[in-house]
Design a protein around this motif. Structure first.
Motif, short mmCIF file in Angstrom:
data_model
loop_
_atom_site.label_atom_id
_atom_site.label_comp_id
_atom_site.label_asym_id
_atom_site.label_seq_id
_atom_site.Cartn_x
_atom_site.Cartn_y
_atom_site.Cartn_z
N PRO A 187 -92.69 -16.16 36.22
CA PRO A 187 -91.50 -17.00 36.13
C PRO A 187 -90.61 -16.57 34.97
CG PRO A 187 -93.37 -18.16 35.22
CD PRO A 187 -93.89 -16.86 35.79
N THR B 186 -98.80 -7.62 43.38
CA THR B 186 -97.97 -8.52 42.61
C THR B 186 -96.73 -8.90 43.41
OG1 THR B 186 -98.75 -7.55 40.55
CG2 THR B 186 -96.71 -8.80 40.44
N PRO C 77 -93.25 -12.61 42.07
CA PRO C 77 -94.18 -13.74 42.16
C PRO C 77 -95.19 -13.74 41.01
CG PRO C 77 -93.87 -12.75 44.30
CD PRO C 77 -93.19 -11.84 43.30
N GLY C 78 -95.41 -14.92 40.47
CA GLY C 78 -96.37 -15.06 39.38
C GLY C 78 -95.79 -14.76 38.01
N GLY D 173 -98.21 -10.57 47.06
CA GLY D 173 -98.99 -11.80 46.94
C GLY D 173 -100.36 -11.70 47.53
N GLU E 40 -87.27 -13.85 45.90
CA GLU E 40 -88.44 -14.45 45.27
C GLU E 40 -88.65 -14.02 43.82
OE1 GLU E 40 -91.94 -13.88 47.64
OE2 GLU E 40 -90.84 -14.26 49.50
N ARG F 160 -86.67 -9.18 49.49
CA ARG F 160 -87.79 -10.04 49.07
C ARG F 160 -87.75 -10.25 47.55
NH1 ARG F 160 -93.20 -10.96 51.35
NH2 ARG F 160 -94.49 -11.80 49.68
N SER G 260 -102.88 -7.74 38.16
CA SER G 260 -101.67 -8.49 37.84
C SER G 260 -101.65 -8.76 36.35
CB SER G 260 -101.64 -9.81 38.63
OG SER G 260 -100.44 -10.46 38.39
#
Length: 130
Positions: free
Chosen positions: A55, A127, A52-53, A130, A49, A45, A2
């Motif tokens: 922002p 990534t 993820p990770g 999750g 979302e 998704r 990631s």
């Protein structure tokens, strides 16, 4: 793996290019029975979302190929149907966005090599999942 998205010196958000076939194929959840449906679930998704990770605003492009071609874009995720190889379309998108922060989501080693040579960052399917 990631990797963080590099800072963008302008107001242009980072470009996140998702290798749809590779990310969908990274989970043995029966995707092979309905490739288009699996691509739509991935798109939804990402739209719901984001990444993820990571922002902050990003522009997400989901590249689909084969039986997943024709999946529609939705707010937050632009879907690109590759006319041939999804990898080729991903390289084209990364090359066309030189000078901009780019993150390619794939586990494909050869694709990772090609886009990093263009200055893009890479991360794996985890990534997204999750």
């Amino acid at each position: 793996m990631s990797d963080p998205l590099p800072a963008v010196p302008s107001s242009v958000p980072p470009l996140v290019i998702v290798d749809g076939a590779n990310v969908v194929g990274s989970r043995p959840d029966g995707w092979w029975r309905d490739r288009r449906g699996a691509a739509e679930r991935l798109r939804d998704r990402l739209a719901g979302e984001g990444l993820p990770g990571h922002p902050g605003p990003v522009e997400i492009v989901l590249v689909v190929e084969g039986a997943a071609r024709g999946v529609a874009s939705v707010p937050g995720v632009r879907v690109e149907s590759a006319p041939g190889s999804g990898d080729e379309r991903i390289v084209e998108l990364a090359a066309a966005s030189a000078g901009r922060a780019r993150l390619v989501v794939t586990a494909d080693r050869e694709l990772r090599r090609r886009v990093t040579e263009l200055g893009a960052e890479v991360t794996g399917p985890r990534t997204v999942w999750g």
